[in-house]
Design an enzyme around this catalytic site. Structure first.
Site, PDB file in Angstrom:
ATOM      1  CB  VAL A 236      -8.520 -27.048  25.400  1.00 25.29           C
ATOM      2  CG1 VAL A 236      -8.771 -27.925  26.613  1.00 25.29           C
ATOM      3  CG2 VAL A 236      -7.065 -26.603  25.337  1.00 25.29           C
ATOM      4  CG  HIS A 444      19.077  12.126  19.070  1.00 25.43           C
ATOM      5  ND1 HIS A 444      18.809  10.924  18.463  1.00 25.43           N
ATOM      6  CD2 HIS A 444      20.411  12.143  19.326  1.00 25.43           C
ATOM      7  CE1 HIS A 444      19.941  10.244  18.329  1.00 25.43           C
ATOM      8  NE2 HIS A 444      20.936  10.959  18.843  1.00 25.43           N
TER       9      HIS A 444
END
Ligand code: FAD
Ligand code: NAI
Length: 465
Positions: A236, A444
């Protein structure tokens, strides 16, 4: 002249670096004061940084989830709306509880809060308002400020830094973010989720350029899928404010034809720089580097005896937990102990959804130093818990020394990546090998199993892929 009171240690700045240093020093028996000019303690992080941004990230993700993700889980919610004033008020309550918490900790640890702006008229002296205090040691923990950009004048309304971007009272139609770094992507995500069109203009060819390149590339794809637009390799060069928004001039980074883009709000987030204005460092001869950072040795000492510096005001990652570790180490060194920070094991996290987390060396860094390394990778698509959650974007990548198998770095894109990386931080602090992590039992079904599988993959023996 009259010296009002004397302290073993005066810390200047009550951010995560300064307030933690003050508390640790008090625990170690020192008489401590901490100077803070802001109306509340906690620094950038608690007032206008980490905490308010995470509050808005969490709230906006709730909205996004309710509006777009719950139906897939068979949860039907109709008429989902945003009450932005409530969301902002809640953020304010979160900040307020946190900063009051620091005030409580100061009282508990008998740290004196000297309210006002400090300067150092001479080594061993700290001036606050009209009063000068004596200090055996001084720690500078004055933090950082947003980096300005020529041609883009911040008013915190139309052209904002992160501070203004956390305070918007209306969802902007089009938010243009200058800088595809951590602030741009976190706050860009907040406003995109709340309904803004978001365009990120980044100078380099990838996002979060300091992170592992593979991570950055996949991160870009995930955010693009969510609707954020990117203009990479662009800069910019001008911002023209008008009644109906801001007109930005954007050019290719390498030069070439300019284009103009209209924005309702522009967020300037091209980095932060050390803030030491008003301390009087030059007058007393404290050395700073070309980027304005206070120069310190491995013990946080400046070139002037009795003056130390930590956190965003010195070199290194501008992270709250890095500042905290330095605060603790500096206090312990002042107490004659062996305070130390392991800079190679400091995680960096981007709190978007999915999150991005990195620790240790990137593949680019390993290649650059000619290291022989092994890579273990595991995608969340192959993780049962991620599938159950419906969050399968991303992967875990572990880099280990080819000969010793010692973990050199880890890079994660995925749900809760910022929490998952903690396991690797502990492993690295213990000098663990990938095999150590691979042979550790992981519950798990959990996202952590992806870390275990990536560690297994380093040895070429992942079980689920
Ligand atoms: P600061 O927190 O900046 O504190 C310095 C304090 O010193 C300020 O309160 C200032 O008022 C005061 N001060 C300065 N000069 C004087 C003076 N002369 N006299 C008295 N007081 C003075 N980091 C993370 O790790 N995780 C995140 O999620 C995260 N999110 C962020 C989000 C945003 C939007 C921003 C801007 C930053 C974020 N950061 C994050 C970075 C983090 O805020 C900084 O790394 C951290 O605050 C640095 O701590 P510090 O103690 O060095 O300085
Ligand atoms: P940053 O350094 O993360 O990103 C700045 C980006 O802007 C870079 O990608 C850079 O290439 C780009 N850039 C630089 N000049 C440019 C230009 N002229 N035009 C376009 N792009 C340009 O800095 P950011 O995002 O401002 O954040 C500042 C600091 O705050 C970070 O260093 C980070 O450590 C800290 N922070 C940490 C967070 C976290 O830990 N989750 C959250 C937010 C901030």
């Amino acid at each position: 002249f009259y010296m009002s009171e004397s302290f073993d240690l005066i810390v200047i700045g009550a951010g995560p670096g300064g307030y933690v240093c003050a508390i640790r020093a008090a625990q170690l028996g020192m008489k401590v004061a901490c100077v803070e000019k802001r109306a509340t303690l906690g620094g950038t992080c608690l007032n206008v940084g980490c905490i308010p941004s995470k509050a808005l990230l969490h709230s906006s993700e709730h909205f996004e989830e309710t509006k777009h993700k719950l139906a897939d889980h068979g949860v039907i919610v109709e008429g989902v709306k945003i009450d932005l004033a409530r969301m902002q008020a809640r953020k304010g309550e979160v900040v307020s509880a946190n900063v009051k918490g620091v005030e409580f900790l100061f009282k508990k640890n008998k740290v004196t809060w000297l309210k006002g702006e400090a300067s150092i008229p001479a080594p061993g002296q700290v001036k606050v308002g009209e009063t000068t205090y004596a200090a055996k040691n001084i720690v500078i923990a004055t933090g950082s400020e947003s980096m300005p950009l020529a041609g883009v004048e911040v008013d915190e309304k139309q052209i904002v830094t992160s501070t203004g971007a956390l305070e918007l009272e209306k969802v902007p139609g089009h938010l243009v973010v200058i800088g595809g770094g951590v602030i741009g992507l976190e706050l860009g995500s907040v406003w995109r989720r709340l309904g803004a069109e978001v365009t990120v203009v980044e100078f380099l060819d990838r996002l979060v350029p300091t992170m592992d390149a593979e991570l950055g590339k996949q991160f870009e794809r995930v955010l693009a899928k969510q609707g954020i637009k990117f203009k990479l390799k662009s800069k910019v060069t001008a911002a023209q404010k008008g009644k109906d928004g801001v007109t930005l001039t954007i050019e290719p980074a390498a030069g070439g034809a300019a284009e103009t883009v209209k924005a309702d709000v522009v967020l300037l987030a091209i980095g932060r720089r050390a803030y030491t204005a008003g301390l009087g460092l030059a007058e007393i001869g404290v050395a700073t580097d070309a980027r304005g950072r206070v120069v310190t040795d491995a013990h946080f000492a400046t070139n002037v005896p009795g003056i130390y510096a930590i956190g965003d005001a010195i070199a290194g990652a501008m992270l709250a937990h890095k500042a905290e570790e330095e605060g603790v180490a500096a206090a312990e060194i002042l107490a004659g102990q062996h305070g130390h920070v392991n800079y190679n094991a400091i995680p960096g996290v981007v709190y978007t959804w999915p999150e991005v987390a990195s620790i240790g060396e990137t593949e680019e860094q390993l290649k650059a130093r000619g290291a022989a390394y092994s890579v273990g990778k595991f995608p969340f698509t192959a993780n049962g818990r991620a599938r159950a959650m419906g969050d399968v974007d991303g992967f875990v990548k572990i880099l280990a020394d080819k000969t010793t198998d010692r973990i050199l770095g880890a890079h994660i894109l995925g749900a809760d990546a910022g929490t998952l990386i903690a396991e690797i931080a502990v492993a690295m602090e213990f000098g663990a090998s990938a095999e150590d992590v691979a042979r550790t039992s992981h519950a798990h079904p959990s996202l952590n199993e992806a870390v275990k599988e990536a560690a297994l993959a380093v040895g070429g023996r992942a079980l689920h892929i």
